[in-house]
Design a protein around this motif. Structure first.
Motif, PDB file in Angstrom:
ATOM      1  N   LYS A  32       2.581   1.895  -3.333  1.00  0.00           N
ATOM      2  CA  LYS A  32       1.673   2.455  -4.337  1.00  0.00           C
ATOM      3  C   LYS A  32       1.468   3.953  -4.105  1.00  0.00           C
ATOM      4  CE  LYS A  32      -1.378  -0.955  -3.655  1.00  0.00           C
ATOM      5  NZ  LYS A  32      -2.603  -1.753  -3.685  1.00  0.00           N
ATOM      6  N   ASP A  86      -7.792  -0.392   0.356  1.00  0.00           N
ATOM      7  CA  ASP A  86      -6.695  -0.984   1.132  1.00  0.00           C
ATOM      8  C   ASP A  86      -6.852  -0.652   2.612  1.00  0.00           C
ATOM      9  OD1 ASP A  86      -5.525  -1.973  -1.185  1.00  0.00           O
ATOM     10  OD2 ASP A  86      -3.784  -0.626  -1.120  1.00  0.00           O
ATOM     11  N   HIS A  92      -9.397   7.171  -9.103  1.00  0.00           N
ATOM     12  CA  HIS A  92      -9.253   5.713  -9.152  1.00  0.00           C
ATOM     13  C   HIS A  92      -8.182   5.194  -8.185  1.00  0.00           C
ATOM     14  CE1 HIS A  92     -12.189   5.655 -12.291  1.00  0.00           C
ATOM     15  NE2 HIS A  92     -11.460   6.469 -13.041  1.00  0.00           N
ATOM     16  N   PRO A  93      -6.955   5.747  -8.203  1.00  0.00           N
ATOM     17  CA  PRO A  93      -5.995   5.284  -7.196  1.00  0.00           C
ATOM     18  C   PRO A  93      -6.410   5.658  -5.769  1.00  0.00           C
ATOM     19  CG  PRO A  93      -4.986   6.972  -8.593  1.00  0.00           C
ATOM     20  CD  PRO A  93      -6.313   6.615  -9.201  1.00  0.00           C
ATOM     21  N   ALA A 138      -8.687   2.975  -4.653  1.00  0.00           N
ATOM     22  CA  ALA A 138      -7.919   1.764  -4.332  1.00  0.00           C
ATOM     23  C   ALA A 138      -7.256   1.889  -2.966  1.00  0.00           C
ATOM     24  CB  ALA A 138      -6.877   1.503  -5.421  1.00  0.00           C
ATOM     25  N   HIS A 168       0.829  -1.202   0.000  1.00  0.00           N
ATOM     26  CA  HIS A 168       0.000   0.000   0.000  1.00  0.00           C
ATOM     27  C   HIS A 168       0.870   1.260   0.000  1.00  0.00           C
ATOM     28  CE1 HIS A 168      -3.350   2.637   1.197  1.00  0.00           C
ATOM     29  NE2 HIS A 168      -2.476   3.191   2.007  1.00  0.00           N
TER      30      HIS A 168
END
Length: 161
Positions: A73, A100, A92-93, A96, A70
């Motif tokens: 990223k 997480d 979008h990220p 995500a 995590h």
């Protein structure tokens, strides 16, 4: 509520990201690097004790892997995009990363279950108590970290609902 030991949360996005990297990412890595071997030692030394936290080292290792993936990223994709001002598709990220954060809750719940909510038994040795104290600190800092990202940083780049 801010205590005297916690640095003030920066307003500017780049400074806030730096704050997260220094006060959370680096600290989580250091904490987990010491907690996993300590958990292994406590589990080994107290293997015959029914109150020993069997499986804690494995649970901490799982959390460490989840968090490392995590944080990598964030460090390689999301934070650079935020420093550049965001832009189309950044939601979008962010989505995500929020997912997480939710997934970390499962590992945290297991850690709390294995440790009786981080309460050592009366007969626990110093290492055992240190393990639980360090794990409690990690989980508290992780909760603060997640809240800072979810409630302060991410909304800056998400469209208003």
């Amino acid at each position: 509520m801010q205590d005297d030991a916690t640095p003030a949360t920066p307003e500017e996005t780049g400074a806030l990201i730096d704050h997260i990297l220094t006060n959370y990412h680096a600290m989580h890595r250091a904490d987990l690097a010491s907690l996993v071997p300590l958990a292994e030692r406590v589990e080994q030394v107290h293997a015959d004790d029914p109150e020993a936290p069997g499986g804690l080292a494995r649970a901490l290792t799982t959390l460490a892997h989840e968090m490392e993936d995590h944080m990598a990223k964030e460090e390689m994709i999301l934070f650079p995009a935020m420093r550049a001002g965001g832009g189309a598709g950044i939601e979008h990220p962010i989505a995500a990363m929020r997912a997480d954060h939710d997934d970390h809750a499962e590992s945290i719940a297991l850690i709390r279950k294995l440790t009786g909510d981080l309460t050592p038994p009366e007969h626990a040795c110093g290492s055992w108590r240190s393990l639980y104290g360090g794990t409690a600190t990690l989980l508290n800092e992780l909760a603060d970290h997640i809240a800072l990202e979810n409630d302060v940083l991410f909304p800056r780049f998400e469209p208003a609902a």
